[in-house]
Design a protein around this motif. Structure first.
Motif, PDB file in Angstrom:
ATOM      1  N   ARG A 147      -4.863 -13.013   1.199  1.00 40.76           N
ATOM      2  CA  ARG A 147      -5.836 -11.925   1.324  1.00 40.76           C
ATOM      3  C   ARG A 147      -6.087 -11.269  -0.025  1.00 40.76           C
ATOM      4  N   ARG A 148      -5.018 -11.078  -0.781  1.00 42.16           N
ATOM      5  CA  ARG A 148      -5.142 -10.451  -2.103  1.00 42.16           C
ATOM      6  C   ARG A 148      -6.011 -11.317  -3.014  1.00 42.16           C
ATOM      7  N   THR A 149      -5.810 -12.616  -2.974  1.00 41.04           N
ATOM      8  CA  THR A 149      -6.605 -13.538  -3.783  1.00 41.04           C
ATOM      9  C   THR A 149      -8.078 -13.485  -3.377  1.00 41.04           C
ATOM     10  N   ILE A 192       4.122 -13.761   6.640  1.00 43.51           N
ATOM     11  CA  ILE A 192       3.281 -12.576   6.461  1.00 43.51           C
ATOM     12  C   ILE A 192       2.976 -12.373   4.983  1.00 43.51           C
ATOM     13  N   LEU A 193       3.986 -12.513   4.137  1.00 43.32           N
ATOM     14  CA  LEU A 193       3.774 -12.346   2.696  1.00 43.32           C
ATOM     15  C   LEU A 193       2.808 -13.393   2.147  1.00 43.32           C
ATOM     16  N   VAL A 232       3.451  -0.270  -0.103  1.00 40.94           N
ATOM     17  CA  VAL A 232       3.385   0.492  -1.350  1.00 40.94           C
ATOM     18  C   VAL A 232       3.071   1.965  -1.071  1.00 40.94           C
ATOM     19  N   ASN A 233       3.264   2.385   0.183  1.00 38.46           N
ATOM     20  CA  ASN A 233       3.060   3.768   0.612  1.00 38.46           C
ATOM     21  C   ASN A 233       1.634   4.276   0.398  1.00 38.46           C
ATOM     22  N   ILE A 234       0.677   3.383   0.521  1.00 36.64           N
ATOM     23  CA  ILE A 234      -0.742   3.749   0.579  1.00 36.64           C
ATOM     24  C   ILE A 234      -1.204   3.239   1.936  1.00 36.64           C
ATOM     25  N   CYS A 235      -0.934   4.019   2.953  1.00 33.95           N
ATOM     26  CA  CYS A 235      -1.095   3.568   4.335  1.00 33.95           C
ATOM     27  C   CYS A 235      -2.389   4.089   4.939  1.00 33.95           C
ATOM     28  N   ARG A 236      -3.401   3.259   4.884  1.00 32.34           N
ATOM     29  CA  ARG A 236      -4.699   3.591   5.475  1.00 32.34           C
ATOM     30  C   ARG A 236      -5.346   2.286   5.929  1.00 32.34           C
ATOM     31  N   MET A 237      -5.733   2.252   7.179  1.00 31.70           N
ATOM     32  CA  MET A 237      -6.331   1.046   7.734  1.00 31.70           C
ATOM     33  C   MET A 237      -7.841   1.055   7.521  1.00 31.70           C
ATOM     34  N   GLU A 238      -8.366  -0.061   7.007  1.00 29.09           N
ATOM     35  CA  GLU A 238      -9.803  -0.273   6.846  1.00 29.09           C
ATOM     36  C   GLU A 238     -10.094  -1.718   7.190  1.00 29.09           C
ATOM     37  N   ALA A 239     -11.068  -1.916   8.059  1.00 28.31           N
ATOM     38  CA  ALA A 239     -11.489  -3.267   8.460  1.00 28.31           C
ATOM     39  C   ALA A 239     -10.306  -4.096   8.961  1.00 28.31           C
ATOM     40  N   GLY A 240      -9.365  -3.442   9.641  1.00 32.70           N
ATOM     41  CA  GLY A 240      -8.250  -4.157  10.243  1.00 32.70           C
ATOM     42  C   GLY A 240      -7.074  -4.446   9.327  1.00 32.70           C
ATOM     43  N   LEU A 241      -7.148  -3.985   8.069  1.00 37.12           N
ATOM     44  CA  LEU A 241      -6.058  -4.209   7.116  1.00 37.12           C
ATOM     45  C   LEU A 241      -5.653  -2.896   6.456  1.00 37.12           C
ATOM     46  N   CYS A 242      -4.382  -2.787   6.137  1.00 36.01           N
ATOM     47  CA  CYS A 242      -3.900  -1.657   5.352  1.00 36.01           C
ATOM     48  C   CYS A 242      -4.420  -1.826   3.927  1.00 36.01           C
ATOM     49  N   VAL A 243      -5.018  -0.778   3.364  1.00 38.75           N
ATOM     50  CA  VAL A 243      -5.560  -0.892   2.011  1.00 38.75           C
ATOM     51  C   VAL A 243      -4.455  -1.001   0.955  1.00 38.75           C
ATOM     52  N   GLY A 244      -3.242  -0.570   1.290  1.00 35.04           N
ATOM     53  CA  GLY A 244      -2.139  -0.642   0.330  1.00 35.04           C
ATOM     54  C   GLY A 244      -1.459  -1.993   0.279  1.00 35.04           C
ATOM     55  N   LEU A 270      -2.253  -4.753   2.547  1.00 31.11           N
ATOM     56  CA  LEU A 270      -3.102  -5.825   3.089  1.00 31.11           C
ATOM     57  C   LEU A 270      -2.513  -6.514   4.313  1.00 31.11           C
ATOM     58  N   ARG A 271      -1.663  -5.784   5.064  1.00 28.60           N
ATOM     59  CA  ARG A 271      -1.162  -6.329   6.323  1.00 28.60           C
ATOM     60  C   ARG A 271      -1.988  -5.784   7.483  1.00 28.60           C
ATOM     61  N   THR A 272      -2.003  -6.534   8.575  1.00 26.82           N
ATOM     62  CA  THR A 272      -2.631  -6.049   9.798  1.00 26.82           C
ATOM     63  C   THR A 272      -1.688  -5.056  10.466  1.00 26.82           C
TER      64      THR A 272
END
Length: 69
Positions: free
Chosen positions: A61-63, A54-55, A20-32, A34-36
């Motif tokens: 993860r989202r849940t 992966i989906l 979703v073009n919100i590309c920032r890694m936090e705690a090992g996951l992309c905040v946009g 939720l992929r590693t």
């Protein structure tokens, strides 16, 4: 006449990236999305079955990260 996605290929459409073009890694996951980082890096070369796995992991993860009602 060209086939639309999902037609003429056994009924399976291309798997769309969850980016979703919100590309920032936090705690090992992309905040946009939720992929590693490994899932993101391997997405382009992954087959559709792997992308669906992966989906499914992203959905889980989202849940788990959703705030309680």
């Amino acid at each position: 006449m060209s086939a639309r996605p999902g037609e003429g290929d056994g009924g399976s459409a291309a798997v769309i990236s969850p980016c979703v073009n919100i590309c920032r890694m936090e705690a090992g996951l992309c905040v946009g999305c939720l992929r590693t980082i490994d899932e993101i890096a391997g997405w382009a070369m992954a087959g559709d079955d792997d992308k669906r796995l992966i989906l499914a992991a992203v959905a889980q993860r989202r849940t788990l990260s959703a705030p309680a009602p």
